[in-house]
Design an enzyme around this catalytic site. Structure first.
Site, short mmCIF file in Angstrom:
data_model
loop_
_atom_site.label_atom_id
_atom_site.label_comp_id
_atom_site.label_asym_id
_atom_site.label_seq_id
_atom_site.Cartn_x
_atom_site.Cartn_y
_atom_site.Cartn_z
N GLY A 33 21.55 -55.28 59.01
CA GLY A 33 21.06 -54.10 59.72
C GLY A 33 19.67 -54.34 60.28
O GLY A 33 19.09 -55.42 60.12
N THR A 35 16.75 -52.97 59.46
CA THR A 35 15.70 -53.13 58.45
C THR A 35 15.82 -54.50 57.79
O THR A 35 14.81 -55.19 57.57
CB THR A 35 15.78 -52.00 57.39
OG1 THR A 35 16.05 -50.77 58.03
CG2 THR A 35 14.48 -51.89 56.61
N ASP A 89 18.49 -55.05 50.88
CA ASP A 89 19.32 -54.48 51.95
C ASP A 89 18.86 -53.06 52.26
O ASP A 89 18.19 -52.42 51.45
CB ASP A 89 20.80 -54.48 51.52
CG ASP A 89 21.77 -54.33 52.69
OD1 ASP A 89 21.32 -54.20 53.85
OD2 ASP A 89 23.00 -54.35 52.43
N LYS A 102 26.39 -46.82 52.70
CA LYS A 102 26.10 -47.98 53.53
C LYS A 102 27.30 -48.28 54.43
O LYS A 102 28.36 -47.72 54.23
CB LYS A 102 25.79 -49.21 52.66
CG LYS A 102 24.48 -49.07 51.90
CD LYS A 102 24.13 -50.31 51.06
CE LYS A 102 24.32 -51.59 51.77
NZ LYS A 102 23.58 -51.70 53.04
N GLY A 103 27.09 -49.16 55.38
CA GLY A 103 28.20 -49.55 56.24
C GLY A 103 28.05 -49.12 57.69
O GLY A 103 28.95 -49.31 58.49
N GLY A 105 26.48 -50.59 59.76
CA GLY A 105 26.62 -51.82 60.54
C GLY A 105 27.94 -52.53 60.28
O GLY A 105 28.10 -53.69 60.68
N GLU A 111 28.49 -56.72 51.86
CA GLU A 111 27.27 -56.23 51.19
C GLU A 111 27.58 -55.88 49.74
O GLU A 111 26.80 -56.19 48.83
CB GLU A 111 26.74 -54.99 51.92
CG GLU A 111 26.18 -55.31 53.29
CD GLU A 111 25.84 -54.08 54.13
OE1 GLU A 111 25.08 -54.23 55.09
OE2 GLU A 111 26.34 -52.98 53.83
N LYS A 129 15.96 -41.79 55.41
CA LYS A 129 17.22 -42.11 54.72
C LYS A 129 17.33 -41.44 53.35
O LYS A 129 18.41 -41.43 52.75
CB LYS A 129 17.35 -43.64 54.53
CG LYS A 129 17.18 -44.46 55.80
CD LYS A 129 18.35 -44.32 56.73
CE LYS A 129 18.27 -45.22 57.95
NZ LYS A 129 18.43 -46.64 57.70
C1 5RP Z 1 25.07 -52.25 57.38
C2 5RP Z 1 24.33 -51.35 56.46
C3 5RP Z 1 22.87 -51.12 56.74
O1 5RP Z 1 22.15 -51.45 55.61
C4 5RP Z 1 22.66 -49.69 57.09
O2 5RP Z 1 23.53 -49.35 58.17
C5 5RP Z 1 21.21 -49.40 57.48
O3 5RP Z 1 20.93 -50.07 58.67
P1 5RP Z 1 19.51 -49.97 59.38
O4 5RP Z 1 18.55 -50.74 58.52
O5 5RP Z 1 19.75 -50.59 60.73
O6 5RP Z 1 19.14 -48.51 59.50
O7 5RP Z 1 24.84 -50.81 55.52
O8 5RP Z 1 26.44 -52.28 57.08
#
Ligand code: 5RP
Length: 229
Positions: A33, A35, A89, A102-103, A105, A111, A129
């Site tokens: 993702g 972050t 993560d 999560k998910g 992405g 993960e 979040k």
């Molecule tokens: C990917 C994920 C990511 O950790 C989640 O979507 C957060 O993403 P971002 O850091 O872009 O906000 O679970 O599958």
């Protein structure tokens, strides 16, 4: 501060956490993702003290390799009896118990696998979040393509409204159903129930194995929250 600046600040804090807590030459688990991408860019500065990384997606693998960080196969790591003390993560939502959705992405299955092997899950988020109750973010569910309709029917029976994520195929060759309007009263129970639906690969609730530490970016600095033990 913009959301990207918040993500960069928490990525730097996670890098400092790794520098302080990861034994020299140990293996680091790396999430997926935006972050996580900022984290990879930060950790590249201390790559000489890392024994290698396990990637939770092909996108993360590519970014790690572009920085010259060796990416290791998870099975080989386990077969060789090596440890992965830390996994870093992001999350789409996280609550005060450090249970997550999560998910976003589409990398939830890998993960969850990498997180299951890691000693500690360090979640890196900006403060948007952190929620009092999980479920506003639609719950991603990875599904074997031929099971789409039957899994969708079972998710409707659980009170949700599943929608196919258009144009997305996961790294494992599957589809994603995003489940809207689920009432998540008991996240651990719901995680298990959805995983029991035939045709589900995994779902994006990370409650049975939540985060151990949350690094939360706020305009006033990065806060550290720890899971109750
Ligand atoms: C990917 C994920 C990511 O950790 C989640 O979507 C957060 O993403 P971002 O850091 O872009 O906000 O679970 O599958």
């Amino acid at each position: 501060m913009t959301q990207d600046e918040l993500k960069q600040s928490v990525a730097r804090a996670a890098c400092e956490y790794v520098a302080a807590h990861l034994p020299r030459s140990a293996i680091l688990g790396v999430g997926t993702g935006s972050t996580a991408n900022f984290f990879i860019d930060a950790v590249a500065q201390i790559k000489q003290r890392i024994g290698g990384a396990v990637a939770s997606s092909e996108a993360t693998r590519a970014r790690l390799e572009a920085h010259g960080i060796p990416v290791l196969d998870l099975n080989a790591v386990i077969d060789e009896g090596r440890e992965m003390p830390i996994y870093v993560d992001g999350a789409d939502e996280i609550d005060a118990n450090l249970a997550m959705i999560k998910g976003g992405g589409a990398a939830l299955t890998r993960e969850k696998i990498v997180a299951a092997v890691a000693g500690k899950f360090i979640c890196v988020c900006d403060e948007s979040k952190l929620v009092t109750r999980l479920g506003k973010f639609p719950l991603p569910v990875e599904v074997i393509p031929m099971a789409r309709a039957q899994v969708a029917r079972a998710l409707v029976a659980l009170g949700g409204e599943p929608r196919l994520r258009a144009g997305v195929i996961t790294d494992n060759g599957n589809i994603i159903l995003d489940v809207h309007d689920l009432a998540i009263r008991d996240a651990i129970l719901l995680e298990a129930r959805i995983n029991q639906i035939t045709g589900v690969v995994t779902n994006g609730l990370f409650a049975a194995r939540g985060a151990d530490v949350l690094l939360l970016a706020t305009p006033n600095g990065v806060k550290t929250l720890k899971a109750a033990s």
